[in-house]
Design an enzyme around this catalytic site. Structure first.
Site, short mmCIF file in Angstrom:
data_model
loop_
_atom_site.label_atom_id
_atom_site.label_comp_id
_atom_site.label_asym_id
_atom_site.label_seq_id
_atom_site.Cartn_x
_atom_site.Cartn_y
_atom_site.Cartn_z
N HIS A 63 0.85 -1.18 0.00
CA HIS A 63 0.00 0.00 0.00
C HIS A 63 0.90 1.24 0.00
O HIS A 63 2.01 1.23 0.55
CB HIS A 63 -0.93 0.01 1.21
N ASP A 65 1.11 4.05 1.54
CA ASP A 65 1.66 4.68 2.74
C ASP A 65 2.82 3.89 3.34
O ASP A 65 3.43 4.33 4.31
CB ASP A 65 0.56 4.92 3.78
N HIS A 66 3.15 2.75 2.73
CA HIS A 66 4.26 1.94 3.21
C HIS A 66 5.43 1.86 2.22
O HIS A 66 6.49 1.38 2.58
CB HIS A 66 3.78 0.52 3.54
N HIS A 138 -4.35 -8.76 6.72
CA HIS A 138 -4.79 -7.47 6.17
C HIS A 138 -5.61 -7.76 4.90
O HIS A 138 -5.81 -8.93 4.54
CB HIS A 138 -3.55 -6.62 5.86
N ASP A 207 -0.83 -3.00 10.06
CA ASP A 207 -1.87 -3.26 9.06
C ASP A 207 -2.37 -4.69 9.12
O ASP A 207 -2.16 -5.51 8.22
CB ASP A 207 -1.34 -2.94 7.65
N HIS A 266 1.35 3.75 13.43
CA HIS A 266 0.40 3.68 12.31
C HIS A 266 -0.98 4.22 12.70
O HIS A 266 -1.99 3.56 12.58
CB HIS A 266 0.30 2.24 11.78
#
Length: 305
Positions: A63, A65-66, A138, A207, A266
């Site tokens: 994803h 944001d990672h 996740h 996550d 997170h």
């Protein structure tokens, strides 16, 4: 000694005072990074650390944001005149994803090696780190990581003498090398070393919904860094829908695993003051702490303290 820095604690999108998810560790001149959200290279500079000795990057999942900070980080490493190979570890497809991100960073002065994680649990040993990847729950394939520093036993002169090992071989044996002499004699490290000593372990998990495997892998960790997307108890339904965790679910995992301490990370962009909820979290697991950007600790072997 293992240095650990929580570079960014944000989930989904960066905020003016909160970078996206990333964590860096330093051991014996080698740096390891877990995740690389947007702004990671700035967070490293703000901490006063450097990207040049960054040898390993582990991705939990793909994803944005990672992993969206990777192209800029690679360019910064390039500008730092790094030439040593970089190893990138991640779920299946990691090479394809990284090469797609590298469209804007196509020419680098160092090679990139890729290691795919495909098993439920998988162990990789590099640069003095023992990295244990474990599958979490996740809405895409996602892994948590243990970063372990193993520690051999102390050198025992009596054992070396008892086995008749010449002194010239003591040092390489102490460093873990096996010696085969010209006469055909084989000497192994266990012939001169005592029982293995307690090492260090950091568990990093984000996550995911809570799973028994997370508590198992975090068992007795020196530091457990765990996702706490929501501090508001009423957001449990949202956490379940999007497969994230609340502060209280993270604390319950920590209670089961009994690490020395847990840092939350997170956070949802809507969660502006995580400190508001820490009293309730600490009632579940007392050694719970609000993770903050730039938060760091030197983890020391038990006989260094």
């Amino acid at each position: 000694m293992l240095d650990v820095c929580l570079l960014g604690t944000g989930g989904m999108m960066p905020l003016p005072k909160r970078w996206l998810t990333s964590c860096m560790m330093r051991y014996n001149g080698s740096n390891l990074l877990i995740d690389c959200g947007e702004g990671t290279q700035i967070a490293i500079k703000e901490k006063g650390w450097t990207v040049k000795p960054l040898d390993i990057i582990c991705f939990t999942h793909f994803h944005g944001d990672h992993c969206s900070g990777l192209p800029g980080l690679l360019l910064t490493m390039s500008n730092a005149e790094r030439t040593e190979p970089l190893t990138i570890i991640g779920p299946k497809g990691v090479e394809r994803v990284v090469n797609s991100l590298r469209v804007i960073a196509p020419e680098l002065p160092f090679a990139i090696k890729f290691i795919e994680v495909t098993e439920q649990t998988q162990t990789i040993c590099l640069n003095g780190y023992r990295i244990e990847a474990f599958r979490v729950n996740h809405n895409v394939v996602c892994y948590g990581y243990n970063v372990c520093i193993d520690r051999a036993g102390k050198f025992e002169v009596e054992k070396a003498h008892a086995h008749g090992i010449p002194q010239k071989y003591w040092n390489p044996l102490q460093k873990g090398q096996t010696i085969v002499t010209e006469d055909g004699e084989t000497y192994t490290p266990d012939m001169v070393l005592g029982e293995a000593r307690k090492g260090l372990k950091v568990t990093y998990c984000t996550d995911t919904r809570p799973t028994p495997l997370i508590a198992e892998m975090a068992q007795d960790a020196d530091l457990f860094i765990c996702e706490g997307m929501y501090g508001e108890k009423e957001k449990i339904a949202k956490a379940k829908e999007y497969k994230h965790m609340t502060f209280y679910e993270a604390a319950t995992l920590a209670k089961q695993a009994q690490p020395k301490k847990m840092w939350l990370t997170h956070y949802s962009p809507s969660l502006l003051r995580p400190s508001m909820y820490m009293k309730d979290v600490q009632e579940i697991f007392a050694e719970s702490y609000e993770g903050k950007d730039g938060m760091s600790e030197e983890l020391k072997f038990f006989d260094e303290k």
